[in-house]
Design an enzyme around this catalytic site. Sequence first.
Site, PDB file in Angstrom:
ATOM      1  N   ASN A   1       0.834  -1.200   0.000  1.00  0.00           N
ATOM      2  CA  ASN A   1       0.000   0.000   0.000  1.00  0.00           C
ATOM      3  C   ASN A   1       0.872   1.254   0.000  1.00  0.00           C
ATOM      4  O   ASN A   1       1.963   1.279   0.568  1.00  0.00           O
ATOM      5  CB  ASN A   1      -0.994  -0.005   1.164  1.00  0.00           C
ATOM      6  CG  ASN A   1      -0.388  -0.252   2.515  1.00  0.00           C
ATOM      7  OD1 ASN A   1       0.635  -0.909   2.650  1.00  0.00           O
ATOM      8  ND2 ASN A   1      -1.010   0.275   3.546  1.00  0.00           N
ATOM      9  N   ILE A   2       0.387   2.261  -0.672  1.00  0.00           N
ATOM     10  CA  ILE A   2       1.113   3.521  -0.837  1.00  0.00           C
ATOM     11  C   ILE A   2       0.160   4.652  -0.461  1.00  0.00           C
ATOM     12  O   ILE A   2      -0.845   4.875  -1.152  1.00  0.00           O
ATOM     13  CB  ILE A   2       1.625   3.672  -2.285  1.00  0.00           C
ATOM     14  CG1 ILE A   2       2.576   2.511  -2.623  1.00  0.00           C
ATOM     15  CG2 ILE A   2       2.321   5.025  -2.460  1.00  0.00           C
ATOM     16  CD1 ILE A   2       3.067   2.485  -4.056  1.00  0.00           C
ATOM     17  N   GLU A   3       0.454   5.313   0.654  1.00  0.00           N
ATOM     18  CA  GLU A   3      -0.435   6.365   1.148  1.00  0.00           C
ATOM     19  C   GLU A   3       0.077   7.750   0.765  1.00  0.00           C
ATOM     20  O   GLU A   3       1.256   7.935   0.442  1.00  0.00           O
ATOM     21  CB  GLU A   3      -0.574   6.230   2.675  1.00  0.00           C
ATOM     22  CG  GLU A   3      -1.211   4.906   3.047  1.00  0.00           C
ATOM     23  CD  GLU A   3      -1.364   4.697   4.548  1.00  0.00           C
ATOM     24  OE1 GLU A   3      -0.818   5.502   5.339  1.00  0.00           O
ATOM     25  OE2 GLU A   3      -2.032   3.716   4.921  1.00  0.00           O
TER      26      GLU A   3
ATOM     27  N   CYS B   1      -4.188   0.717  -2.295  1.00  0.00           N
ATOM     28  CA  CYS B   1      -3.957  -0.543  -1.580  1.00  0.00           C
ATOM     29  C   CYS B   1      -2.847  -1.385  -2.212  1.00  0.00           C
ATOM     30  O   CYS B   1      -2.519  -1.239  -3.398  1.00  0.00           O
ATOM     31  CB  CYS B   1      -5.226  -1.381  -1.566  1.00  0.00           C
ATOM     32  SG  CYS B   1      -6.547  -0.723  -0.550  1.00  0.00           S
TER      33      CYS B   1
ATOM     34  N   GLU C   1      -3.027  -4.486  -3.063  1.00  0.00           N
ATOM     35  CA  GLU C   1      -3.549  -5.305  -4.167  1.00  0.00           C
ATOM     36  C   GLU C   1      -3.527  -4.510  -5.470  1.00  0.00           C
ATOM     37  O   GLU C   1      -3.253  -5.046  -6.548  1.00  0.00           O
ATOM     38  CB  GLU C   1      -4.990  -5.749  -3.866  1.00  0.00           C
ATOM     39  CG  GLU C   1      -5.130  -6.660  -2.650  1.00  0.00           C
ATOM     40  CD  GLU C   1      -5.332  -5.912  -1.342  1.00  0.00           C
ATOM     41  OE1 GLU C   1      -4.832  -4.774  -1.198  1.00  0.00           O
ATOM     42  OE2 GLU C   1      -5.992  -6.473  -0.457  1.00  0.00           O
TER      43      GLU C   1
ATOM     44  N   CYS D   1     -10.226  -4.781   0.324  1.00  0.00           N
ATOM     45  CA  CYS D   1     -11.346  -3.838   0.464  1.00  0.00           C
ATOM     46  C   CYS D   1     -12.309  -4.007  -0.712  1.00  0.00           C
ATOM     47  O   CYS D   1     -12.006  -4.695  -1.700  1.00  0.00           O
ATOM     48  CB  CYS D   1     -10.825  -2.401   0.537  1.00  0.00           C
ATOM     49  SG  CYS D   1     -10.339  -1.714  -1.065  1.00  0.00           S
TER      50      CYS D   1
ATOM     51  N   CYS E   1     -10.858  -3.064  -4.123  1.00  0.00           N
ATOM     52  CA  CYS E   1      -9.870  -4.041  -4.614  1.00  0.00           C
ATOM     53  C   CYS E   1     -10.536  -5.345  -5.026  1.00  0.00           C
ATOM     54  O   CYS E   1     -10.068  -6.005  -5.953  1.00  0.00           O
ATOM     55  CB  CYS E   1      -8.790  -4.289  -3.569  1.00  0.00           C
ATOM     56  SG  CYS E   1      -7.606  -2.922  -3.496  1.00  0.00           S
TER      57      CYS E   1
HETATM   58  N1  THU Z   1      -5.139  -1.662   2.684  1.00  0.00           N
HETATM   59  C1  THU Z   1      -4.564  -2.455   1.726  1.00  0.00           C
HETATM   60  O1  THU Z   1      -3.508  -2.111   1.174  1.00  0.00           O
HETATM   61  N2  THU Z   1      -5.183  -3.609   1.403  1.00  0.00           N
HETATM   62  C2  THU Z   1      -6.260  -4.118   2.048  1.00  0.00           C
HETATM   63  O2  THU Z   1      -6.683  -5.215   1.731  1.00  0.00           O
HETATM   64  C3  THU Z   1      -6.907  -3.356   3.124  1.00  0.00           C
HETATM   65  C4  THU Z   1      -6.386  -1.984   3.336  1.00  0.00           C
HETATM   66  C5  THU Z   1      -4.431  -0.441   3.089  1.00  0.00           C
HETATM   67  C6  THU Z   1      -5.050   0.872   2.692  1.00  0.00           C
HETATM   68  C7  THU Z   1      -4.424   1.805   3.698  1.00  0.00           C
HETATM   69  O3  THU Z   1      -3.148   2.201   3.234  1.00  0.00           O
HETATM   70  C8  THU Z   1      -4.238   0.951   4.932  1.00  0.00           C
HETATM   71  O4  THU Z   1      -4.323  -0.394   4.493  1.00  0.00           O
HETATM   72  C9  THU Z   1      -5.252   1.187   6.025  1.00  0.00           C
HETATM   73  O5  THU Z   1      -6.543   1.112   5.539  1.00  0.00           O
END
Ligand code: THU
Length: 130
Positions: free
Chosen positions: A41-43, A52, A54, A85, A88
């Site tokens: 995941n990259i915020e 996310c 995925e 989520c 995804c």
């Molecule tokens: N996130 C994912 O990368 N994949 C998932 O299946 C659930 C959530 C990430 C999004 C965000 O960066 C962090 O988890 C918290 O929600």
Amino acid sequence: MMDELFEAARAAMAHAHAPYSRFPVGAAIRDETGRVHTGANIEVVSFPEGWCAETTAIGHMVMGGGRRIAEIAVIAEKMALCTPCGGCRQRIAEFAKADTKIHLCDETGVKLTMTMAELLPRAFEAEGFD
Ligand code: THU
């Protein structure tokens, strides 16, 4: 095979950029040719702009020439059996079939394997488009 995918997802998680949620996630996809593509995941400081693990992995698969998800593993450092989520699930479904396996992991390995149809029943599909 499944263990290799778990290891790849766990290694990918180390690349997470998650300074806001502090919730690192890793994903690994095996494509139709057997190759593995990973993502984390990259915020972004403007929170809705992040994405996310995925989604990163799907981008890597497509740009690497992969066209189908044969199986996918997901792991989160702080949650056993982290499920993709809603967004995804739809993105995975774009490249998967109803029986495609989605492996949910904890820090020791794959703990639960579900199918695409179980995770996204009655998925909206492209059937009917011209
Ligand atoms: N996130 C994912 O990368 N994949 C998932 O299946 C659930 C959530 C990430 C999004 C965000 O960066 C962090 O988890 C918290 O929600």
